[in-house]
Write a protein that holds these residues in place. Structure first.
Motif, PDB file in Angstrom:
ATOM      1  N   ALA A  93       1.036  -1.108  -0.206  1.00 15.23           N
ATOM      2  CA  ALA A  93       0.106  -0.169   0.035  1.00 15.23           C
ATOM      3  C   ALA A  93       0.850   1.220  -0.090  1.00 15.23           C
ATOM      4  CB  ALA A  93      -0.880   0.122   1.330  1.00 15.23           C
ATOM      5  N   PHE A  94       1.980   1.358   0.731  1.00 10.75           N
ATOM      6  CA  PHE A  94       2.881   2.371   0.931  1.00 10.75           C
ATOM      7  C   PHE A  94       3.530   2.697  -0.458  1.00 10.75           C
ATOM      8  CE2 PHE A  94       6.848   4.464   1.778  1.00 10.75           C
ATOM      9  CZ  PHE A  94       6.378   5.626   2.444  1.00 10.75           C
ATOM     10  N   GLU A  95       4.155   1.693  -1.381  1.00  9.16           N
ATOM     11  CA  GLU A  95       4.540   1.563  -2.574  1.00  9.16           C
ATOM     12  C   GLU A  95       3.689   2.477  -3.219  1.00  9.16           C
ATOM     13  OE1 GLU A  95       6.349  -1.261  -5.879  1.00  9.16           O
ATOM     14  OE2 GLU A  95       4.123  -1.301  -5.053  1.00  9.16           O
ATOM     15  N   LYS A  96       2.459   1.939  -3.370  1.00  5.50           N
ATOM     16  CA  LYS A  96       1.311   2.679  -4.442  1.00  5.50           C
ATOM     17  C   LYS A  96       1.205   4.118  -4.018  1.00  5.50           C
ATOM     18  CE  LYS A  96      -0.884  -1.648  -5.388  1.00  5.50           C
ATOM     19  NZ  LYS A  96      -0.261  -1.887  -6.938  1.00  5.50           N
ATOM     20  N   TYR A  97       1.028   4.442  -2.624  1.00  7.08           N
ATOM     21  CA  TYR A  97       0.594   5.672  -2.147  1.00  7.08           C
ATOM     22  C   TYR A  97       1.877   6.668  -2.497  1.00  7.08           C
ATOM     23  CZ  TYR A  97      -0.889   9.567   0.785  1.00  7.08           C
ATOM     24  OH  TYR A  97      -1.326  10.809   0.979  1.00  7.08           O
TER      25      TYR A  97
END
Length: 424
Positions: free
Chosen positions: A390-394
């Motif tokens: 999730a952090f990568e995408k955000y």
């Protein structure tokens, strides 16, 4: 009007441009210089190396992002910084004058310090997306004809998290392919113990990482110095707690990824008063160089003294959250100077890390990063794997939009469910 030049456009350089634009005066000019036209999200490189990500999923063109923010961009590498003349010499011969310089180059990867190390030798790397793509090609050949793996970090390394991540991601991929039983795995590290991480450990990281390695049948060698790498053979000397040679190991491998030591980049290496003997930028508590007060530095290129010596040299990692705080402090301190005041902001140098292990993961919080700490916490579970994705995408969405908000502070802390630790 002042000209503020940012040297580098990675995880430190791009956010530096965004925050500096927001904090600068309307007529100030900001220029970013980079030796590459693209930004790539380094923490995703281990996924690229096992074919779980494509390059275009973690890479963005820099020019259109900065153009929208009103920031100039030069996609030409720096040949040499000339701090006495307040100029950056580019590799094409141009000289760029500055009033303030922010060095955010990241490191030079010192593969050459060990014979046979690195993509030009016999081991792979996940430090750059180019290396990760090369590692993926070799990985696809390896899984078709598997054998022993040696993975880890050599003496002088300062970034250990990706070594643990890649070891566990490979282990997960091998299990999914149902060939884990054909692949002995050895983790080789200069750390004095598993889970040290260059930070004297965080929380219960030692026992937890040892337990994970035992559960996954990964053997390890600590206090290790890699002396030479040949095709399919790594020569390692294990040392005791006093740093004396204890045992020599000759480790056969069919696939190996070893993180190298870091140095300062050639453009600043050896400049007296600007950098230390390894080429890292010397800074004060305001991210400012003591000799050249109009030069600042953020990120991996910054010199940080280890909290205590280790039998085999290890450096201190600069995590994303730590770098983010350096960026914010630097932007505010340069604005203070522009207004005729003195720098007053300090980076928190807190550390928050999400390490993906393929189908689980490990996370730690160190506030501050260097002991003694107000908070020292380490945990693991499936939730970390999900949080890292999730952090990568955000993060990639925010970089594309050119946000100056503190991504690590707001998102990672929230994802870990520990916002209450923020005030410590």
């Amino acid at each position: 009007m002042a000209h503020i030049v940012i040297l580098g456009a990675g995880i430190g350089g791009l956010p530096m441009a965004f925050e500096m634009k927001e904090n600068a005066r309307p007529d100030d000019k900001i220029t970013v210089i980079s030796n590459t036209p693209t930004f790539h999200f380094v923490p995703s490189n281990p996924w690229v190396a096992v074919d779980w990500r494509d390059r275009d999923e973690i890479e963005l063109p820099i020019a259109p992002i900065l153009e929208k923010k009103g920031v100039d961009f030069i996609a030409v590498g720096a040949q040499r910084v000339h701090p006495e003349q307040n100029q950056v010499e580019l590799s094409d011969g141009r000289m760029i004058a500055y009033d303030y310089l922010v060095i955010a180059t990241g490191p030079k990867l010192a593969f050459d310090e060990i014979e046979g190390l690195g993509p030009q030798g016999h081991t792979h790397s996940v430090c750059h997306v180019d290396h990760a793509e090369h590692a993926r090609e070799a990985w696809m050949q390896f899984v078709a004809d598997p054998g022993p793996i040696v993975v880890g970090a050599v003496q002088g390394a300062s970034c250990f998290g990706p070594a643990y991540e890649y070891a566990m991601i490979m282990e997960t991929d091998l299990r999914r392919r149902k060939i884990r039983d054909k692949v002995p795995m050895t983790f080789v590290t200069s750390e004095p113990y598993i889970g040290h991480l260059g930070l004297n450990g965080v929380g219960d990281s030692k026992s937890m990482m040892e337990s994970i390695f035992r559960d996954k049948s990964v053997r390890w060698i600590c206090n290790a110095k890699v002396t030479k790498v040949e095709a399919g053979l790594m020569h390692v000397t294990e040392h005791d707690e006093d740093g004396k040679p204890k045992k020599d190991h000759t480790l056969p491998f069919k696939y190996s990824m070893m993180l190298p030591a870091f140095k300062g980049v050639d453009a600043i290496f050896g400049i007296e008063g600007l950098v230390n003997p390894r080429g890292f930028v010397l800074i004060d508590e305001h991210q400012r160089n003591p000799r050249y007060p109009n030069v600042f530095a953020v990120g991996v290129c910054v010199a940080i003294t280890p909290p205590e010596p280790t039998p085999i040299p290890t450096g201190i990692p600069k995590t994303g959250y730590m770098i983010e705080s350096m960026v914010t402090a630097t932007a505010h301190n340069i604005r203070a100077l522009l207004d005729g005041a003195q720098p007053h902001e300090h980076a928190t140098w807190n550390a928050v890390c999400l390490a993906d292990f393929g189908d689980r993961g490990a996370a730690f919080v160190a506030l501050p990063q260097i002991p003694p700490r107000n908070v020292s916490w380490f945990s693991e579970g499936y939730w970390v794997h999900l949080a890292k994705i999730a952090f990568e995408k955000y993060f990639m969405r925010k970089m594309k939009k050119g946000t100056s908000e503190p991504i690590y502070e707001r998102v990672v802390m929230k994802a870990m469910g520990i916002m209450k630790l923020k005030d410590h």
